[in-house]
Design an enzyme around this catalytic site. Structure first.
Site, mmCIF file in Angstrom:
data_model
loop_
_atom_site.group_PDB
_atom_site.id
_atom_site.type_symbol
_atom_site.label_atom_id
_atom_site.label_comp_id
_atom_site.label_asym_id
_atom_site.label_seq_id
_atom_site.Cartn_x
_atom_site.Cartn_y
_atom_site.Cartn_z
ATOM 1 N N ASP A 180 0.757 -1.128 0.081
ATOM 2 C CA ASP A 180 -0.005 -0.098 0.101
ATOM 3 C C ASP A 180 1.172 1.279 -0.024
ATOM 4 O O ASP A 180 2.022 0.997 0.296
ATOM 5 C CB ASP A 180 -0.951 -0.105 1.219
ATOM 6 C CG ASP A 180 -1.804 1.184 1.401
ATOM 7 O OD1 ASP A 180 -2.440 1.660 0.275
ATOM 8 O OD2 ASP A 180 -1.734 1.678 2.595
ATOM 9 N N ASP A 212 -0.080 5.157 0.906
ATOM 10 C CA ASP A 212 -0.436 6.032 2.017
ATOM 11 C C ASP A 212 -0.308 5.299 3.286
ATOM 12 O O ASP A 212 -0.900 4.428 3.570
ATOM 13 C CB ASP A 212 -1.966 6.838 1.931
ATOM 14 C CG ASP A 212 -1.682 7.191 0.343
ATOM 15 O OD1 ASP A 212 -0.598 7.903 -0.035
ATOM 16 O OD2 ASP A 212 -3.110 7.185 -0.405
#
Length: 233
Positions: free
Chosen positions: A17, A19
């Site tokens: 991922d 953020d």
């Protein structure tokens, strides 16, 4: 049959991922703050909407299509070359200082071991594709929310489903199928994320690693004996 087997390559796959996992910030939210700061949109109207969408994301109630169309509306107002200039300045000023050293270390370890590394983010492809290059990841290994471009300009619409929650599995399955057609299969998979929104992604992987997780994911990780690591800076 033997010829086909000889052409098949088994690899390991690491999914990251973006953020609050690779970065210590939310790149989507910061892009909104960046265009406000540079007087490219109406400050009061845009910031209010951007903050509401961000709060919805934190609460797990975000309408990802509505949000990404909101972001894409601004992109549709400028030509691509001007957007590229803004994006480059945004990444240098707002993103590069927030790349997590531990994240870069772990990602590079996977690359050094010959693993396939993919950045998989709910943020739109305009933002994610350029940030991914800072990690040495090219567009073919970036899965993000696709925004529509026609006649060399953003239309303000999505080109496919948002890459959010179970939408990540939708895009990931399509990507894995392409790899299989090219003769690549994955014998072991890893996933790294901070967010409860990525529980479907973490469940999909053989090895789930919760990176500085939110409270809901932390509780889920403890209940399922998933690894928890602190990469914050």
């Amino acid at each position: 049959m033997q010829a086909n087997q000889a052409q098949t390559q088994q690899k390991q796959l690491a999914l990251f991922d973006l953020d609050h996992t690779l970065l210590d910030v939310d790149s989507d939210y910061l892009w909104g703050e960046y265009i406000v700061k540079h007087d490219l949109v109406d400050e009061a109207q845009y910031r209010t909407a951007n903050q509401k969408f961000y709060n919805d994301y934190i609460e797990g109630t975000l309408d990802a299509t509505e949000y990404n169309e909101f972001v894409a509306q601004f992109l549709s107002s400028l030509p691509l070359d001007r957007l590229d200039e803004l994006r480059e300045d945004y990444i240098k000023s707002e993103i590069e200082p927030h790349i997590r050293p531990k994240a870069m270390e772990v990602l590079c370890q996977h690359i050094e071991q010959g693993h396939e590394v993919v950045i998989i983010s709910a943020t739109n492809d305009f933002v994610v594709s350029a940030i991914a290059k800072r990690f040495g990841i090219e567009a073919a290994n970036v899965l993000s929310t696709p925004l529509e471009i026609k006649d060399n300009r953003y239309t303000g619409k999505l080109a496919d489903k948002p890459n959010f929650k179970k939408g990540k599995i939708y895009h990931l399955d399509k990507w894995v199928n392409k790899q299989q057609l090219a003769g690549v299969t994955f014998e072991k998979t890893y996933a790294y994320s901070d967010s409860k929104n990525d529980i479907p992604l973490l469940e999909w992987a053989d090895v789930a690693v919760c990176v500085s997780p939110d409270d809901a994911l932390h509780a889920h990780a403890l209940a399922h004996r998933w690894a928890v690591e602190d990469w914050s800076i």
